[in-house]
Design a protein around this motif. Structure first.
Motif, PDB file in Angstrom:
ATOM      1  N   TRP A 259       2.212   1.011  -3.066  1.00 32.71           N
ATOM      2  CA  TRP A 259       2.357  -0.072  -2.208  1.00 32.71           C
ATOM      3  C   TRP A 259       1.403  -1.338  -2.616  1.00 32.71           C
ATOM      4  O   TRP A 259       1.659  -2.075  -1.722  1.00 32.71           O
TER       5      TRP A 259
ATOM      6  N   ARG B  29      11.527   5.505  -3.784  1.00 35.42           N
ATOM      7  CA  ARG B  29      12.088   4.262  -4.769  1.00 35.42           C
ATOM      8  C   ARG B  29      10.908   3.595  -5.389  1.00 35.42           C
ATOM      9  O   ARG B  29      10.813   3.425  -6.396  1.00 35.42           O
ATOM     10  N   ARG B  30       9.777   3.155  -4.453  1.00 35.07           N
ATOM     11  CA  ARG B  30       8.726   2.537  -5.001  1.00 35.07           C
ATOM     12  C   ARG B  30       8.234   3.247  -6.091  1.00 35.07           C
ATOM     13  O   ARG B  30       7.552   2.699  -7.116  1.00 35.07           O
TER      14      ARG B  30
ATOM     15  N   ARG C 185      12.385   7.092   1.896  1.00 40.12           N
ATOM     16  CA  ARG C 185      13.222   6.688   1.049  1.00 40.12           C
ATOM     17  C   ARG C 185      12.705   5.630   0.298  1.00 40.12           C
ATOM     18  O   ARG C 185      13.042   5.698  -1.064  1.00 40.12           O
ATOM     19  N   GLU C 186      12.388   4.530   0.812  1.00 37.79           N
ATOM     20  CA  GLU C 186      11.947   3.503   0.044  1.00 37.79           C
ATOM     21  C   GLU C 186      10.746   3.695  -0.462  1.00 37.79           C
ATOM     22  O   GLU C 186      10.301   3.120  -1.667  1.00 37.79           O
ATOM     23  N   THR C 187       9.749   4.584   0.082  1.00 38.54           N
ATOM     24  CA  THR C 187       8.718   4.915  -0.755  1.00 38.54           C
ATOM     25  C   THR C 187       8.806   5.776  -2.048  1.00 38.54           C
ATOM     26  O   THR C 187       8.209   5.215  -3.020  1.00 38.54           O
TER      27      THR C 187
ATOM     28  N   GLN D 123       3.014  -1.316   4.399  1.00 43.94           N
ATOM     29  CA  GLN D 123       3.907  -0.459   3.740  1.00 43.94           C
ATOM     30  C   GLN D 123       3.378   0.818   4.026  1.00 43.94           C
ATOM     31  O   GLN D 123       4.582   1.969   4.029  1.00 43.94           O
TER      32      GLN D 123
ATOM     33  N   GLN E   6       6.823   1.626   6.120  1.00 43.59           N
ATOM     34  CA  GLN E   6       7.847   1.842   5.238  1.00 43.59           C
ATOM     35  C   GLN E   6       8.546   3.323   5.153  1.00 43.59           C
ATOM     36  O   GLN E   6       7.674   4.275   5.408  1.00 43.59           O
ATOM     37  N   ASP E   7       9.580   3.400   5.368  1.00 47.89           N
ATOM     38  CA  ASP E   7      10.465   4.911   5.367  1.00 47.89           C
ATOM     39  C   ASP E   7      10.353   5.235   3.980  1.00 47.89           C
ATOM     40  O   ASP E   7      10.047   4.660   2.867  1.00 47.89           O
TER      41      ASP E   7
END
Length: 451
Positions: free
Chosen positions: A316, A333-334, A329-331, A322, A326-327
């Motif tokens: 993050w 991806r990051r 799925r986005e976590t 974040q 942050q959900d």
């Protein structure tokens, strides 16, 4: 005679001119020295005028002239274990063990636990034992030394709750990282209530654990989009706040709370003493309104609050919001894009019956509720601060008395507060001082026993 007077006058003029030239020389030397010091002194992009600590006072913030001073804090490393060896086959967590009974009455197979603790080594608080987790308990391993804990919050006028937090958690938290702004969440100017109180000695016995982060500006998009303002507070808290800390370890814990969310001390103790659990961690907090005497019908609320410094930094980029918002799925991806080499598997610590802390919403005096109404961001549903009638103190007292929200709906049930399950230990220990949080002071005493 005339010639002698002329000589005397000329001599006096000569002395005056010589003294004047010397004074000019001294002034030029001092000016050059001042410019040199100014140009070669260490600077920070956030450091402004009056940002020094020129005088010695017995408590830290007494020597802070201005909130613009940027403190750089170096964390120390623990060398002492949180466990004690009872025998060749038995090691107990000191915080969770009755050491006297374990030594005198133990059977060498398990420790004798204090109330609220479980497990062979008395290392599992009740809230952990009742949790749902995606990993096997046997994977947990005792640490040779505890992790450090950084508890990060933003603050407006929640000084009383902050005081309770510090007294409740100071023996488990290494740094209270606190961000305060001279703007409300709506973008209006406001006093620095916490900073001014710290300067006067508020929590002076714990000030060495408090690192102050000053936010001196307001995001322009926050005037239209209230969530942008709310998010930015935590972004700044994470990025500026962590830049003021040195000596961090990758496995240190970052615990992000709102000012009205207080984790249990034993939850932090468990997290700091063991390896093997996954992250990020949701805390299941018991949810109250106006005081610990009104509990939400929902009973508890989950907040994503805990991760390691490694995850916060590498996934993050120290943007604390974040972690909160942050959900997953986005976590994921990051994490993939940033080549994060550790697993991320969220889990939920605590249950409705055995919670991991307290969330006391709007737990203020009526006058402080007025301040909170004025400070509230835009776009957080209905902004009740836009309705002048909601500021009436008699009206606010009636809300507290009857357990009503600002739209006159009721989503709470009354409670009689008796135990640590109902309120932080420090509040219970100082019941007279915090009686307004433990009892509904706007209900007659004879009615108080029935709510």
């Amino acid at each position: 005679m005339h010639s002698f007077n002329t000589i005397l006058v000329n001599k006096n003029q000569f002395v005056k001119e010589k003294l004047k030239r010397r004074l000019v020389g001294v002034f030029l030397v001092l000016t050059f020295f001042g410019v040199f010091i100014h140009q070669h002194a260490p600077k920070s992009s956030f450091l402004q005028k009056n940002s020094t600590r020129p005088r010695k006072i017995s408590y830290k913030f007494g020597s802070f002239i201005s909130p613009l001073y940027v403190e750089n804090f170096k964390l120390v490393t623990f060398h002492k274990s949180g466990f004690v060896t009872i025998s060749q086959n038995l090691t107990c967590l000191i915080a969770g063990t009755n050491l006297t009974k374990t030594t005198l009455e133990g059977d060498d197979r398990s420790c004798v636990c204090l109330r609220g603790w479980n497990g062979k080594d008395c290392g599992f608080p009740q809230s952990f034992s009742e949790s749902t987790f995606p990993w096997i308990r046997d994977q947990l391993k005792q640490r040779a030394r505890p992790r450090r804990v950084i508890n990060a919050i933003n603050i407006n006028n929640e000084l009383e709750l902050f005081e309770i937090r510090v007294w409740e958690l100071h023996h488990k938290v290494d740094i209270f990282l606190v961000c305060e702004s001279n703007y409300t969440a709506k973008g209006e100017g406001k006093p620095l209530r916490l900073f001014e109180s710290l300067q006067k000695g508020f929590l002076q016995q714990f000030q060495e654990k408090i690192v102050y982060v000053f936010l001196d500006h307001f995001p322009e998009d926050g005037r239209v989009n209230g969530w942008a303002a709310d998010d930015y507070l935590r972004t700044f808290l994470g990025q500026q706040g962590l830049s003021q800390l040195s000596g961090l370890n990758s496995d240190d814990l970052f615990v992000l709370n709102d000012a009205d969310e207080i984790p249990k001390a034993e939850v932090l103790e468990f997290l700091r003493q063991y390896d093997g659990y996954s992250e990020p961690i949701f805390l299941n907090l018991k949810w109250f309104l106006y005081g610990f005497f009104w509990q939400q019908l929902q009973k508890t609320t989950f907040i994503r609050a805990v991760c390691t410094i490694k995850a916060l930094k590498e996934v993050w980029k120290n943007d604390a919001i974040q972690l909160r918002r942050q959900d997953m799925r986005e976590t994921y991806r990051r994490a993939s894009n940033n080549n994060y080499n550790a697993s991320l598997n969220p889990w939920f610590l605590g249950s409705n019956e055995f919670h991991a802390g307290w969330h006391c919403s709007w737990c203020f005096s009526p006058a402080d509720i007025q301040i909170k109404l004025r400070s509230a961001q835009n776009d957080d549903g209905i902004r009740w601060g836009d309705f002048p009638e909601k500021y009436n103190l008699t009206y606010i007292k009636s809300l507290i008395r009857n357990g009503l929200w600002f739209d006159n709906t009721k989503t709470v049930v009354g409670r009689i507060v008796f135990t640590y399950d109902d309120a932080p230990f420090y509040v219970l220990k100082n019941a007279e001082r915090y009686k307004h949080l433990l009892n509904n002071s706007f209900v007659k005493e004879k009615e108080n026993a029935t709510i």
